[in-house]
Scaffold this active site. Structure first.
Site, PDB file in Angstrom:
ATOM      1  CG  PHE A   1     -14.745 -46.537 -22.263  1.00  0.00           C
ATOM      2  CD1 PHE A   1     -15.725 -45.682 -21.795  1.00  0.00           C
ATOM      3  CD2 PHE A   1     -14.183 -47.449 -21.397  1.00  0.00           C
ATOM      4  CE1 PHE A   1     -16.112 -45.730 -20.476  1.00  0.00           C
ATOM      5  CE2 PHE A   1     -14.563 -47.495 -20.072  1.00  0.00           C
ATOM      6  CZ  PHE A   1     -15.528 -46.628 -19.604  1.00  0.00           C
TER       7      PHE A   1
ATOM      8  CD1 TRP B   1     -10.064 -41.562 -26.558  1.00  0.00           C
ATOM      9  CD2 TRP B   1     -10.085 -42.909 -24.793  1.00  0.00           C
ATOM     10  NE1 TRP B   1      -9.875 -42.844 -27.015  1.00  0.00           N
ATOM     11  CE2 TRP B   1      -9.881 -43.693 -25.944  1.00  0.00           C
ATOM     12  CE3 TRP B   1     -10.131 -43.547 -23.548  1.00  0.00           C
ATOM     13  CZ2 TRP B   1      -9.715 -45.072 -25.898  1.00  0.00           C
ATOM     14  CZ3 TRP B   1      -9.971 -44.922 -23.489  1.00  0.00           C
ATOM     15  CH2 TRP B   1      -9.762 -45.676 -24.655  1.00  0.00           C
ATOM     16  CG  HIS B   2     -11.841 -43.396 -20.255  1.00  0.00           C
ATOM     17  ND1 HIS B   2     -10.643 -42.744 -20.075  1.00  0.00           N
ATOM     18  CD2 HIS B   2     -11.552 -44.714 -20.276  1.00  0.00           C
ATOM     19  CE1 HIS B   2      -9.668 -43.638 -19.977  1.00  0.00           C
ATOM     20  NE2 HIS B   2     -10.187 -44.836 -20.094  1.00  0.00           N
ATOM     21  N   GLY B   3     -15.425 -40.817 -21.947  1.00  0.00           N
ATOM     22  CA  GLY B   3     -16.822 -40.433 -21.793  1.00  0.00           C
ATOM     23  C   GLY B   3     -17.663 -40.718 -23.013  1.00  0.00           C
TER      24      GLY B   3
END
Length: 496
Positions: free
Chosen positions: A496, A323-325
């Site tokens: 993000f 999700w952060h990537g």
């Protein structure tokens, strides 16, 4: 338009507040809500006008789906369709570029692929609406007022970086007539929180970032960081991210409070944690609440035995990393995987201590456990900041001394006992501008950061009176930094 910019502090926010309360004072609550929605859309469009189309499609689509999921027929089919549609849109914007790039290289297709730009805040408002769809399915209810639903998603203090709010936390507040009247109590509560958050951003996070960015840039370019450079870069980013993100969380809550809206607490002194499990619960609290309620528990949580619990935890953390990537590399996947492994180890260690009745005492809980937790987080954040896994690995090698150790000769003049194993340099260009003054300023910032992060209470632990007493000094420092430090720096979580 950043929270720490002149146009936001001196123009946008005062005008938005004035219009909202003027319409509320004239007893036009629906127009006041509409005004706040338009202001939020203007705030979002300030970044890029085309992204409004993505946001509008998401809001209209999910409002329609929620009506079908909550009140219509074939509710489960609509829910599955809604989740798939939201997640597919998120995956497309995050991973289309690397996916097409890999396919093009493997098959030598020669595609002329235009770069897909990730819409600002997409990850946050997508998760918020996925949670709304699931809750609508569970409760057989959905919001009837489109204006209220639109404000629930687009409310500008939490639109870009959260917190990720539940509809039950926000929608009832819009139905309260007190929201539409200015309140001295809300301003007394909101302004100190906002300016203390602004102080964290412009007086601590941004200066640290300017000192450590050259070190990470050098590592990305293939240079090897030595012992002190690597540790300074890793520790610097650990504190920069802390004060950048907690600063935004405070500003977001403070701004919302000026409008009479209470946003959920999103940051609870995580560097004072005694375990990685506790740290994750206190870091980006609304995201971890979402991961727990809508991924970990539906996977089975701890209901299907210890072994399945650890698998569920590992899957949840891998998804948290993804999700952060941004799809550009493997760093966030490895970040999620490593933290999943660490949390599994944390669970097994806690279970083993409980089964065997082992109590290590305060020396462990208040000392060793806190230090180990912080160092584990610090090592993991290297992946969060490094451009590639290879760059992160090289920084880790530097932190363990495999790239040697070096300090400016001016520093060694004051520390002669280090001459035997530290290489003298005239400058250290990859850190703190390579000067003794720069290193001194950087060390001062790091010391201040450590004191605030490890030993001080956070804003929500302070009383209202204590926050008001801190208002004037932080106001002075924050405004000076925001208005006279040149171009404001973006918040790290914007990516993000």
């Amino acid at each position: 338009m950043l929270f720490n910019s002149f146009e936001f502090i001196c123009v946008f926010l005062p005008l938005t507040l004035a219009g909202f309360f003027l319409l509320g004072w004239r007893q036009l609550p629906r127009l006041a809500v509409a005004w706040l929605i338009l202001a939020s859309l203007f705030y979002y469009a300030w970044w890029s006008l085309w992204q409004i189309g993505v946001l509008a499609a998401s809001v209209f689509g999910n409002y329609f789906l929620a009506r079908r999921v909550g009140l219509g027929e074939h509710r489960k089919a609509w829910l599955v369709f809604g989740i798939v549609a939201n997640v597919s849109a998120l995956l497309f914007f995050k991973y289309a570029n690397p996916a097409y790039g890999h396919v093009d290289r493997w098959l030598d297709l020669g595609w002329n692929w235009h770069h897909v730009i990730m819409p600002l805040g997409l990850s946050f408002y997508t998760f918020q609406q996925v949670a709304y769809l699931v809750d609508a399915y569970r409760t057989r209810e959905s919001e009837r007022s489109f204006l209220n639903y639109c404000l629930f998603v687009t409310f500008f203090p939490q639109l870009i970086i959260g917190p990720i709010v539940h509809h039950r936390e926000m929608l009832p507040q819009f139905a309260d007539d007190c929201v539409f009247r200015p309140s001295l109590a809300n301003f007394n509560a909101g302004l100190p929180i906002f300016f203390l958050g602004l102080f964290k951003k412009v007086a601590i996070a941004d200066p640290i970032g300017r000192y450590i960015d050259p070190a990470f840039a050098a590592s990305a370019a293939g240079d090897s960081l030595t012992l002190f450079e690597a540790w300074a870069a890793a520790l610097g980013y650990t504190f920069q991210l802390y004060f950048d993100f907690s600063g935004y969380a405070d500003m977001s809550i403070g701004i919302a409070r000026l409008f009479g809206i209470h946003l959920p607490h999103n940051f609870d002194s995580p560097y004072q944690s005694r375990s990685m499990a506790e740290l994750w619960r206190r870091w980006h609290m609304t995201l971890m609440r979402f991961m727990r309620d809508y991924i970990y528990i539906p996977l089975g949580g701890s209901r299907r035995g210890p072994a399945r619990q650890q698998v569920n935890l590992l899957i949840t953390m891998i998804l948290c990393g993804l999700w952060h990537g941004d799809g550009a590399g493997w760093t966030f996947f490895v970040f999620g995987l490593l933290h999943g492994i660490v949390l599994v180890g944390n669970n097994l260690w806690s279970r083993w201590r409980e089964v065997n009745g082992i109590a290590l005492g305060r020396w462990w809980d208040d000392g060793v456990a806190r230090v180990l937790t912080f160092l584990t987080w610090c090592f993991g954040l290297v992946l969060f900041r490094a451009s590639t896994v290879g760059s992160a690995t090289d920084i880790w090698k530097g932190m363990f001394g495999f790239n040697g150790a070096a300090l400016p000769d001016q520093v060694l003049a004051f520390l002669p006992f280090l001459h035997g194993w530290v290489e003298p340099l005239r400058q250290m260009p990859n850190l703190a501008k390579g000067t003794v003054l720069g290193l001194t300023e950087f060390a001062t910032l790091m010391l201040l950061s450590a004191v605030l992060a490890f030993f001080c209470r956070n804003l929500h632990q302070l009383s209202s009176r204590q926050r008001v007493l801190l208002l004037m000094p932080t106001f002075a420092f924050a405004i000076q930094g925001a208005l006279f430090a040149g171009v404001p720096a973006q918040f790290l979580y914007f990516q993000f």
